[in-house]
Design a protein around this motif. Structure first.
Motif, mmCIF file in Angstrom:
data_model
loop_
_atom_site.group_PDB
_atom_site.id
_atom_site.type_symbol
_atom_site.label_atom_id
_atom_site.label_comp_id
_atom_site.label_asym_id
_atom_site.label_seq_id
_atom_site.Cartn_x
_atom_site.Cartn_y
_atom_site.Cartn_z
ATOM 1 N N LYS A 175 0.827 -1.219 0.000
ATOM 2 C CA LYS A 175 0.000 0.000 0.000
ATOM 3 C C LYS A 175 0.852 1.256 0.000
ATOM 4 N N ASN A 176 2.012 1.185 0.657
ATOM 5 C CA ASN A 176 2.881 2.355 0.786
ATOM 6 C C ASN A 176 4.032 2.379 -0.216
ATOM 7 N N GLY A 177 4.022 1.444 -1.184
ATOM 8 C CA GLY A 177 5.057 1.438 -2.206
ATOM 9 C C GLY A 177 6.429 1.056 -1.687
ATOM 10 N N LEU A 178 6.466 0.242 -0.655
ATOM 11 C CA LEU A 178 7.733 -0.199 -0.072
ATOM 12 C C LEU A 178 8.084 -1.591 -0.576
ATOM 13 N N PRO A 179 9.370 -1.948 -0.554
ATOM 14 C CA PRO A 179 9.749 -3.306 -0.968
ATOM 15 C C PRO A 179 9.094 -4.352 -0.065
ATOM 16 N N LYS A 180 8.751 -5.496 -0.646
ATOM 17 C CA LYS A 180 8.190 -6.577 0.152
ATOM 18 C C LYS A 180 9.186 -6.997 1.234
ATOM 19 N N ASP A 181 8.683 -7.245 2.417
ATOM 20 C CA ASP A 181 9.474 -7.656 3.581
ATOM 21 C C ASP A 181 10.416 -6.563 4.076
ATOM 22 N N PHE A 182 10.096 -5.304 3.755
ATOM 23 C CA PHE A 182 10.942 -4.200 4.229
ATOM 24 C C PHE A 182 10.960 -4.138 5.751
ATOM 25 N N VAL A 183 9.799 -4.305 6.382
ATOM 26 C CA VAL A 183 9.753 -4.246 7.855
ATOM 27 C C VAL A 183 10.660 -5.308 8.451
ATOM 28 N N ARG A 184 10.607 -6.515 7.895
ATOM 29 C CA ARG A 184 11.451 -7.591 8.403
ATOM 30 C C ARG A 184 12.929 -7.266 8.196
ATOM 31 N N SER A 185 13.255 -6.613 7.089
ATOM 32 C CA SER A 185 14.652 -6.274 6.837
ATOM 33 C C SER A 185 15.154 -5.229 7.832
ATOM 34 N N VAL A 186 14.285 -4.284 8.204
ATOM 35 C CA VAL A 186 14.667 -3.300 9.213
ATOM 36 C C VAL A 186 14.901 -3.997 10.552
ATOM 37 N N ASN A 187 13.981 -4.886 10.911
ATOM 38 C CA ASN A 187 14.073 -5.559 12.203
ATOM 39 C C ASN A 187 15.193 -6.587 12.266
ATOM 40 N N ALA A 188 15.712 -6.993 11.105
ATOM 41 C CA ALA A 188 16.798 -7.974 11.074
ATOM 42 C C ALA A 188 18.166 -7.338 11.301
ATOM 43 N N ARG A 189 18.244 -6.033 11.151
ATOM 44 C CA ARG A 189 19.519 -5.332 11.353
ATOM 45 C C ARG A 189 19.704 -5.065 12.844
ATOM 46 N N ASN A 190 20.898 -5.417 13.357
ATOM 47 C CA ASN A 190 21.170 -5.246 14.786
ATOM 48 C C ASN A 190 20.031 -5.850 15.616
ATOM 49 N N PRO A 191 19.703 -7.119 15.401
ATOM 50 C CA PRO A 191 18.466 -7.707 15.917
ATOM 51 C C PRO A 191 18.333 -7.758 17.434
ATOM 52 N N ASP A 192 19.423 -7.660 18.156
ATOM 53 C CA ASP A 192 19.327 -7.721 19.615
ATOM 54 C C ASP A 192 19.198 -6.356 20.273
ATOM 55 N N ASP A 193 19.430 -5.295 19.500
ATOM 56 C CA ASP A 193 19.439 -3.973 20.131
ATOM 57 C C ASP A 193 18.792 -2.901 19.268
ATOM 58 N N ASN A 194 18.016 -3.306 18.258
ATOM 59 C CA ASN A 194 17.352 -2.297 17.432
ATOM 60 C C ASN A 194 16.052 -1.856 18.095
ATOM 61 N N ALA A 195 15.313 -0.985 17.413
ATOM 62 C CA ALA A 195 14.082 -0.448 17.993
ATOM 63 C C ALA A 195 13.100 -1.559 18.333
ATOM 64 N N TRP A 196 12.975 -2.533 17.434
ATOM 65 C CA TRP A 196 12.023 -3.627 17.643
ATOM 66 C C TRP A 196 12.385 -4.451 18.874
ATOM 67 N N ALA A 197 13.661 -4.808 19.010
ATOM 68 C CA ALA A 197 14.106 -5.591 20.159
ATOM 69 C C ALA A 197 13.853 -4.829 21.456
ATOM 70 N N LYS A 198 14.167 -3.549 21.450
ATOM 71 C CA LYS A 198 13.944 -2.734 22.657
ATOM 72 C C LYS A 198 12.464 -2.659 23.003
ATOM 73 N N PHE A 199 11.616 -2.529 21.992
ATOM 74 C CA PHE A 199 10.177 -2.419 22.224
ATOM 75 C C PHE A 199 9.626 -3.723 22.799
ATOM 76 N N GLU A 200 10.110 -4.870 22.284
ATOM 77 C CA GLU A 200 9.620 -6.158 22.784
ATOM 78 C C GLU A 200 10.078 -6.427 24.212
ATOM 79 N N ARG A 201 11.147 -5.771 24.642
ATOM 80 C CA ARG A 201 11.588 -5.891 26.037
ATOM 81 C C ARG A 201 11.063 -4.743 26.891
ATOM 82 N N ALA A 202 10.190 -3.915 26.315
ATOM 83 C CA ALA A 202 9.612 -2.757 27.008
ATOM 84 C C ALA A 202 10.685 -1.777 27.474
ATOM 85 N N GLU A 203 11.741 -1.644 26.668
ATOM 86 C CA GLU A 203 12.805 -0.702 26.989
ATOM 87 C C GLU A 203 12.581 0.652 26.335
ATOM 88 N N CYS A 204 11.498 0.768 25.555
ATOM 89 C CA CYS A 204 11.120 2.057 24.992
ATOM 90 C C CYS A 204 9.604 2.105 24.886
#
Length: 219
Positions: free
Chosen positions: A28-57
């Protein structure tokens, strides 16, 4: 092998995969398929997603942090749009399987990587959906949410925490997750791990391990 406990992931197992919702949002937003997963795969232990799942942000902080990570990969996408995709649809056949397992005396656990957003463990966006998800969650003997425990899969500690809570050995457990990376620690500690690609496949594989037949609803 004698199993007495089945441990489930929630999103992508009991409910439809959020990755499907991510892909629809990306298209819908004209982004590459699996873009969200690619963002979350970078620095997977300390990126925004990892911090959010540990309630650190907070959700607001995740919104900003994720947007910066997306921008670094050449696209504009805010974290709020990702959060809106998280709560999947309940799979009735999986709920029926939970009821069947409970009726046969199996212990039931749920380990879910979730975030402190939305309503309840399933991160629902409405009271109605939150109530439906709670009715499913209530079937489990114990649930561990990463955002409350401060530890997330695939950290081996979270699987050990579940075994301790249910007072079972890992070798007595079957574990189901839609991510292979989360199945590996479970298998390494002696659980029988099932990587879920669909509800039908998951129940067929689970039935094979337990010598049970899970009949799809409506059949």
């Amino acid at each position: 092998m004698t199993f007495n406990t089945v441990i489930f992931d929630f999103g992508g197992v009991i409910t439809s995969s959020p990755f499907e919702a991510f892909n629809r949002m990306e298209a819908k937003n004209g982004l590459p398929k699996d873009f969200v997963r690619s963002v979350n795969a970078r620095n997977p232990d300390d990126n925004a997603w990892a911090k959010f799942e540990r309630a650190e942000c907070s959700a607001a902080e995740f919104d900003t942090l994720f947007a910066a990570e997306a921008r670094a990969l050449g696209h504009e996408l805010d974290g709020a749009s990702v959060i809106a995709c998280l709560s999947g649809d309940i799979r009735p056949d999986m709920v029926a399987a939970l009821d069947m397992l409970k009726s046969k005396g199996f212990g039931l656990g749920c380990i879910t990587n979730n975030v402190p957003s939305g309503k309840g463990a399933g991160m629902a966006m409405s009271d109605e959906k939150a109530a439906a998800i709670f009715a499913v969650i209530d079937r489990f003997d114990h649930i561990i949410e990463s955002s409350k425990a401060g530890v997330r899969k695939p950290d081996p500690r979270i699987y050990a925490m579940m075994c301790a809570a249910l007072e079972v050995k890992s070798s007595q457990c079957i574990y189901l997750d839609d991510l292979g990376i989360n199945c590996k620690p479970a298998a390494a500690m002696g659980m029988a791990a099932i990587k879920v690609t669909s509800g039908d496949q998951a129940l067929n594989d689970l039935g094979a391990l337990l010598a049970l037949t899970f009949t799809p609803l409506g059949v």
